[in-house]
Motif scaffolding. Structure first.
Motif, PDB file in Angstrom:
ATOM      1  N   ASP A 105       0.845  -1.176   0.000  1.00 30.92           N
ATOM      2  CA  ASP A 105       0.000   0.000   0.000  1.00 30.92           C
ATOM      3  C   ASP A 105       0.889   1.237   0.000  1.00 30.92           C
ATOM      4  OD1 ASP A 105      -2.114   1.697   0.162  1.00 30.92           O
ATOM      5  OD2 ASP A 105      -2.745   1.109   2.175  1.00 30.92           O
ATOM      6  N   LEU A 106       0.671   2.135  -0.965  1.00 33.24           N
ATOM      7  CA  LEU A 106       1.491   3.338  -1.047  1.00 33.24           C
ATOM      8  C   LEU A 106       1.209   4.294   0.109  1.00 33.24           C
ATOM      9  CD1 LEU A 106       1.261   4.051  -4.867  1.00 33.24           C
ATOM     10  CD2 LEU A 106       3.177   3.107  -3.615  1.00 33.24           C
ATOM     11  N   ARG A 107       0.067   4.181   0.744  1.00 33.05           N
ATOM     12  CA  ARG A 107      -0.318   5.099   1.808  1.00 33.05           C
ATOM     13  C   ARG A 107       0.371   4.785   3.129  1.00 33.05           C
ATOM     14  NH1 ARG A 107      -5.744   3.881   2.478  1.00 33.05           N
ATOM     15  NH2 ARG A 107      -5.485   2.151   1.087  1.00 33.05           N
ATOM     16  N   THR A 108       0.955   3.621   3.260  1.00 30.37           N
ATOM     17  CA  THR A 108       1.601   3.286   4.529  1.00 30.37           C
ATOM     18  C   THR A 108       2.891   4.080   4.672  1.00 30.37           C
ATOM     19  OG1 THR A 108       2.774   1.439   3.539  1.00 30.37           O
ATOM     20  CG2 THR A 108       0.655   0.969   4.580  1.00 30.37           C
ATOM     21  N   ASP A 109       3.243   4.378   5.895  1.00 33.35           N
ATOM     22  CA  ASP A 109       4.420   5.195   6.162  1.00 33.35           C
ATOM     23  C   ASP A 109       5.559   4.316   6.665  1.00 33.35           C
ATOM     24  OD1 ASP A 109       5.754   7.562   6.105  1.00 33.35           O
ATOM     25  OD2 ASP A 109       5.036   8.250   8.051  1.00 33.35           O
ATOM     26  N   VAL A 110       5.977   3.372   5.837  1.00 27.38           N
ATOM     27  CA  VAL A 110       7.032   2.436   6.211  1.00 27.38           C
ATOM     28  C   VAL A 110       8.386   3.130   6.209  1.00 27.38           C
ATOM     29  CG1 VAL A 110       8.165   0.270   5.568  1.00 27.38           C
ATOM     30  CG2 VAL A 110       5.703   0.501   5.350  1.00 27.38           C
ATOM     31  N   ALA A 111       8.570   4.147   5.371  1.00 22.74           N
ATOM     32  CA  ALA A 111       9.858   4.835   5.298  1.00 22.74           C
ATOM     33  C   ALA A 111      10.220   5.480   6.626  1.00 22.74           C
ATOM     34  CB  ALA A 111       9.821   5.884   4.196  1.00 22.74           C
ATOM     35  N   SER A 112       9.241   5.939   7.391  1.00 22.65           N
ATOM     36  CA  SER A 112       9.538   6.555   8.686  1.00 22.65           C
ATOM     37  C   SER A 112       9.980   5.511   9.722  1.00 22.65           C
ATOM     38  CB  SER A 112       8.316   7.313   9.208  1.00 22.65           C
ATOM     39  OG  SER A 112       7.261   6.420   9.476  1.00 22.65           O
ATOM     40  N   LEU A 113       9.700   4.240   9.465  1.00 20.53           N
ATOM     41  CA  LEU A 113      10.103   3.161  10.369  1.00 20.53           C
ATOM     42  C   LEU A 113      11.448   2.543   9.990  1.00 20.53           C
ATOM     43  CD1 LEU A 113       6.668   1.347  10.724  1.00 20.53           C
ATOM     44  CD2 LEU A 113       7.788   2.815  12.407  1.00 20.53           C
ATOM     45  N   GLN A 114      12.132   3.104   9.009  1.00 19.75           N
ATOM     46  CA  GLN A 114      13.374   2.511   8.518  1.00 19.75           C
ATOM     47  C   GLN A 114      14.444   2.359   9.598  1.00 19.75           C
ATOM     48  OE1 GLN A 114      14.881   4.227   4.930  1.00 19.75           O
ATOM     49  NE2 GLN A 114      16.650   2.899   4.875  1.00 19.75           N
ATOM     50  N   PRO A 115      14.675   3.332  10.493  1.00 19.46           N
ATOM     51  CA  PRO A 115      15.686   3.089  11.554  1.00 19.46           C
ATOM     52  C   PRO A 115      15.336   1.895  12.445  1.00 19.46           C
ATOM     53  CG  PRO A 115      15.167   5.420  11.410  1.00 19.46           C
ATOM     54  CD  PRO A 115      14.190   4.709  10.520  1.00 19.46           C
ATOM     55  N   ASN A 157      -0.282  -5.988   6.389  1.00 18.43           N
ATOM     56  CA  ASN A 157      -0.618  -5.620   5.009  1.00 18.43           C
ATOM     57  C   ASN A 157       0.261  -4.525   4.434  1.00 18.43           C
ATOM     58  OD1 ASN A 157      -2.735  -7.464   5.029  1.00 18.43           O
ATOM     59  ND2 ASN A 157      -4.133  -5.967   5.908  1.00 18.43           N
ATOM     60  N   ALA A 158       1.283  -4.089   5.135  1.00 17.37           N
ATOM     61  CA  ALA A 158       2.112  -2.996   4.647  1.00 17.37           C
ATOM     62  C   ALA A 158       3.245  -3.480   3.747  1.00 17.37           C
ATOM     63  CB  ALA A 158       2.678  -2.198   5.814  1.00 17.37           C
ATOM     64  N   VAL A 159       3.935  -4.543   4.137  1.00 18.32           N
ATOM     65  CA  VAL A 159       5.091  -5.059   3.397  1.00 18.32           C
ATOM     66  C   VAL A 159       4.763  -6.479   2.939  1.00 18.32           C
ATOM     67  CG1 VAL A 159       7.532  -5.655   3.522  1.00 18.32           C
ATOM     68  CG2 VAL A 159       6.682  -3.658   4.741  1.00 18.32           C
ATOM     69  N   SER A 160       4.916  -6.719   1.635  1.00 22.97           N
ATOM     70  CA  SER A 160       4.594  -8.050   1.123  1.00 22.97           C
ATOM     71  C   SER A 160       5.810  -8.911   0.857  1.00 22.97           C
ATOM     72  CB  SER A 160       3.774  -7.933  -0.163  1.00 22.97           C
ATOM     73  OG  SER A 160       4.538  -7.309  -1.163  1.00 22.97           O
ATOM     74  N   ASP A 161       6.995  -8.297   0.663  1.00 25.07           N
ATOM     75  CA  ASP A 161       8.162  -9.110   0.343  1.00 25.07           C
ATOM     76  C   ASP A 161       9.432  -8.368   0.726  1.00 25.07           C
ATOM     77  OD1 ASP A 161       9.530 -11.301  -0.527  1.00 25.07           O
ATOM     78  OD2 ASP A 161       9.089 -11.035  -2.646  1.00 25.07           O
TER      79      ASP A 161
END
Length: 170
Positions: A105-115, A157-161
């Motif tokens: 999902d493009l709307r998820t904010d996974v980039a902010s969780l990168q650290p 449902n945010a990251v599939s692979d």
């Protein structure tokens, strides 16, 4: 005595076989009706995913390219490269690790969780022995374990692979 068997041919005394003309006509009408109904249901989009069969080519955008907003192309987030010390206390061996996350999902904010994701990866990779890391089949197991940890952090449902690009032990 009178013969009451209506299915026997009176002239020859043999029983009738097959459907006869009326049976074949009814079967033909039924096949045509079901085939036409199935074609209409598929063509109109009621069955089969709903793609408009009358116009199967996607719309072009203003710049001449295809509209990517409705495209089902996955998006990827490149994680920062990671260098992890592996081995015992006196070991100088290091693992270079680089990966991409495939986002659903493009709307998820996974980039902010990168650290936090990189911290989870580093903690897990440091805990594994060098012998296990050098095993050719270990990469599949590591990939599954790291993906599971990311999905626990980001949601199911945010990251599939997880795509591992670099995995080098020096």
């Amino acid at each position: 005595m009178r013969d009451t068997d209506d299915s026997a041919d009176k002239a020859t005394g043999k029983p009738r076989r097959g459907m006869g003309k009326m049976g074949w006509i009814a079967t033909l009408i039924l096949v045509l009706a079901l085939g036409g109904g199935g074609f209409y249901a598929t063509f109109s989009g009621m069955v089969g995913g709903g793609q408009d069969m009358a116009n199967p080519i996607p719309e072009q955008g203003e710049a001449g390219g295809y509209d990517t907003a409705t495209s089902d192309a996955p998006s990827y987030l490149e994680l920062d490269p990671l260098m992890v010390s592996v081995g015992g206390a006196g070991s100088v061996r290091q693992l270079r690790f680089r990966a991409y996350l495939q986002l659903d999902d493009l709307r998820t904010d996974v980039a902010s969780l990168q650290p936090r994701i990189l911290d989870i990866f580093a903690t897990y990779l440091r805990a594994i022995s060098v012998a296990r890391l050098e095993d050719p089949t270990a990469l599949l197991h590591l990939r599954a374990q790291l993906l599971r940890r990311v999905q626990l952090l980001t949601g199911p449902n945010a990251v599939s692979d997880l795509l591992i690009i670099d995995f080098v032990i020096t």
